[in-house]
Scaffold this active site. Structure first.
Site, PDB file in Angstrom:
ATOM      1  N   TYR B 299     -26.294  14.215  16.493  1.00  0.00           N
ATOM      2  CA  TYR B 299     -25.507  15.454  16.414  1.00  0.00           C
ATOM      3  C   TYR B 299     -25.942  16.350  17.570  1.00  0.00           C
ATOM      4  O   TYR B 299     -26.914  17.085  17.473  1.00  0.00           O
ATOM      5  CB  TYR B 299     -25.783  16.126  15.070  1.00  0.00           C
ATOM      6  CG  TYR B 299     -24.852  17.254  14.685  1.00  0.00           C
ATOM      7  CD1 TYR B 299     -24.814  18.445  15.403  1.00  0.00           C
ATOM      8  CD2 TYR B 299     -24.031  17.152  13.570  1.00  0.00           C
ATOM      9  CE1 TYR B 299     -23.974  19.480  15.032  1.00  0.00           C
ATOM     10  CE2 TYR B 299     -23.194  18.195  13.178  1.00  0.00           C
ATOM     11  CZ  TYR B 299     -23.174  19.348  13.914  1.00  0.00           C
ATOM     12  OH  TYR B 299     -22.349  20.387  13.538  1.00  0.00           O
ATOM     13  N   TYR B 343     -15.830  18.194  18.973  1.00  0.00           N
ATOM     14  CA  TYR B 343     -16.803  18.756  18.032  1.00  0.00           C
ATOM     15  C   TYR B 343     -16.270  18.582  16.619  1.00  0.00           C
ATOM     16  O   TYR B 343     -15.623  19.467  16.073  1.00  0.00           O
ATOM     17  CB  TYR B 343     -17.057  20.237  18.346  1.00  0.00           C
ATOM     18  CG  TYR B 343     -18.052  20.872  17.400  1.00  0.00           C
ATOM     19  CD1 TYR B 343     -19.366  20.437  17.357  1.00  0.00           C
ATOM     20  CD2 TYR B 343     -17.672  21.897  16.535  1.00  0.00           C
ATOM     21  CE1 TYR B 343     -20.286  20.998  16.470  1.00  0.00           C
ATOM     22  CE2 TYR B 343     -18.582  22.467  15.658  1.00  0.00           C
ATOM     23  CZ  TYR B 343     -19.881  22.014  15.628  1.00  0.00           C
ATOM     24  OH  TYR B 343     -20.780  22.566  14.757  1.00  0.00           O
TER      25      TYR B 343
END
Ligand SMILES: [Zn+2]
Lengths: 129, 390
Positions: B299, B343
């Site tokens: 991430y 994202y």
């Protein structure tokens, strides 16, 4: 200018700042210090306000060069600092300008910046040598 | 946890800067593609799972797809760790027989509607001042007046403390970050759905990216973007007759750090040491080693997150990732990741691991057998493989 809009609960923090005092929260039951955003200790007791000595050590800093919104675009560059007060809680403040020569761990001391007639912001800066 | 739960379908909407679509339309687009990829019909789906802060309700999805009975609808409240939470919850639910075919999804107009990288402008008072209220770490009463406006500023604090703690010179740090950014930008040029597909970046270009919060540049921060992802998790019955090569959920673990959701920078140590030993224990359960993992999804809210996760997950020692990243021996964020693809908070990283383990990735790692996922700053990890877990 971005100014704090206190809740009934956090008003004493900003009132004290206007008088030149940095307040933290304190648990009378277990004698621990807490960040001003907390109203209760993890033991469950309500926290009281207690004055900090206003000294601490720099945990980290970052120089912001980019206006993340229009209100901040007028303020760049500014240097955000995170200071661990001698009492324990970590307080985030900022200094106008580019202070890339700060060093993590350095001694910091609080000062008070009256940004409007009614609002005073505590700001940590390097302690005089 | 079920050792036989597998991902057999993945779907993505078009990724964009301004979708012009509602979040439910994007979600349905991704979900329909995932169900078709799985070779299933919408009527086969009996479980729906999402991030708790997704705006698209399971009931709305079910209604739109004509699913008359949803046996299991579930929200993950794990914030940025939710991609792993959903993988694990789906696998557990399959093992318990709560559902047979579960769709997990995330849909987010993260640029055209809510930009997490920019503090929204609250109302101004009569004097023209902006009022910062509440306990938010970004733009709250204790942070907004000091220009702490977005996670990028917190990541700047983390990075300075990291350099200081390990005695890393600034040019060395910048080289490491630039390596991560330019590599992921390069991956993105071969991914037709990546938002930065036409924007390769070399080290010179990286150094020209505007400084945001030292030592991090704009190019070090994840995208703000619009899009949706979905994947389908099933048990043995559907996995055996899947059109695609099933990707099995071998294991997952997580450790939620409350400060991650609250006061983001108020950790005793910066960057926070989170999930220490978690990956070792997970790998140990399956008698495999870090070296056995071929492809990794991290991430990458910031390029620097890649460094910290490699260390927190035990791929290298603390302070060593700045050197290790030059030749990590493992492919990381091969779709472009959150820095260069989209994202979607780790859900796109799941899809990329599935592509890799199927052997169908745009930047295919040869003989990829094990893929691992780290989301939420190493708060949550998962292990995937095209092999059935033995
Ligand atoms: Zn107490």
């Amino acid at each position: 200018m971005i100014i704090p809009s206190p809740s009934a609960d956090t008003k004493p923090y900003w009132q004290a700042a206007a008088q030149g005092a940095l307040m933290l929260r304190f648990c009378e039951a277990c004698a621990t210090w807490h960040h001003p955003r907390h109203a209760h200790c993890i033991c469950g007791a309500p926290l009281t306000w207690r004055q900090s000595g206003g000294k601490g050590a720099l945990v980290s800093f970052t120089v912001v060069h980019y206006g993340l919104n229009p209100a901040l675009a007028e303020q760049v560059p500014y240097t955000i600092t995170l200071t661990r007060c001698d009492e324990g809680p970590q307080i985030l403040t900022a200094m106008p300008g580019d202070h890339k020569t700060l060093r993590c761990g350095m001694a910091m001391t609080v000062s008070f910046d009256r940004v409007t007639p009614t609002v005073t912001l505590p700001r940590f800066q390097p302690a005089p040598a | 946890m079920s050792q036989t739960a597998a991902i057999i379908g993945v779907g993505e909407s078009d990724y964009s800067w301004a979708s012009g679509k509602t979040e439910i339309d994007m979600a349905l687009n991704a979900i329909r593609l995932a169900i078709a990829d799985a070779g299933l019909a919408a009527s086969d789906i009996d479980g729906l799972m999402r991030f708790s802060f997704d705006n698209v309700a399971q009931s709305s999805v079910a209604e739109a797809l004509g699913i008359t009975e949803v046996r299991l609808a579930l929200d993950s409240a794990s914030g940025a760790s939710s991609a792993v939470t959903l993988l694990a919850a789906a696998a557990s639910a399959i093992a318990l027989g709560q559902a047979e075919a579960i769709v997990c999804y995330r849909s987010f107009n993260g640029r055209s509607m809510l930009r997490l990288g920019h503090m929204p402008i609250p109302p101004r008072n009569e004097e023209g001042n902006v009022l910062a209220e509440g306990a938010s770490p970004f733009g709250g009463e204790f942070t907004g007046p000091y220009g702490m406006a977005a996670p990028s500023c917190a990541f700047g604090l983390w990075a300075q403390a990291y350099m200081q703690r390990h005695g890393i010179a600034e040019d060395k740090m910048i080289r490491a970050l630039g390596t991560i950014v330019t590599r992921q930008r390069d991956y993105a040029t071969r991914n037709p759905n990546a938002l930065m597909r036409d924007k390769p970046m070399d080290l010179d270009g990286y150094l020209k990216s505007p400084m945001l919060a030292t030592p991090l540049r704009k190019a070090d921060l994840c995208l703000e973007s619009d899009g949706a992802c979905a994947f389908v998790v099933v048990g043995k019955k559907y996995a055996q007759r899947a059109k695609t090569r099933p990707v099995y959920i071998w294991d997952a673990d997580q450790c939620l750090s409350p400060n991650y959701s609250n006061f983001f920078f108020d950790f005793a140590e910066l960057p926070p040491r989170i999930g220490i030993g978690m990956m070792d224990r997970l790998l140990c359960r399956h008698k495999i080693r870090h070296d056995d993992i071929n492809v990794l999804g991290i991430y990458d809210a910031s390029s620097s997150s890649v460094l910290y996760d490699l260390e927190n997950l035990g791929f290298c020692g603390f302070g060593e990732a700045v050197e290790r990243i030059a030749d990590p021996g493992i492919a990381i964020n091969t779709s472009g990741g959150l820095l260069a693809e989209v994202y979607l908070q780790g859900m796109n990283l799941v899809i990329e691991l599935v592509r890799q383990l199927r052997g169908q990735a745009f930047n295919q790692v040869k003989n990829a057998r094990f893929g691992a996922l780290s989301v939420g700053g190493a708060q949550a990890v998962a292990l995937l493989s095209h092999e059935v877990c033995s």
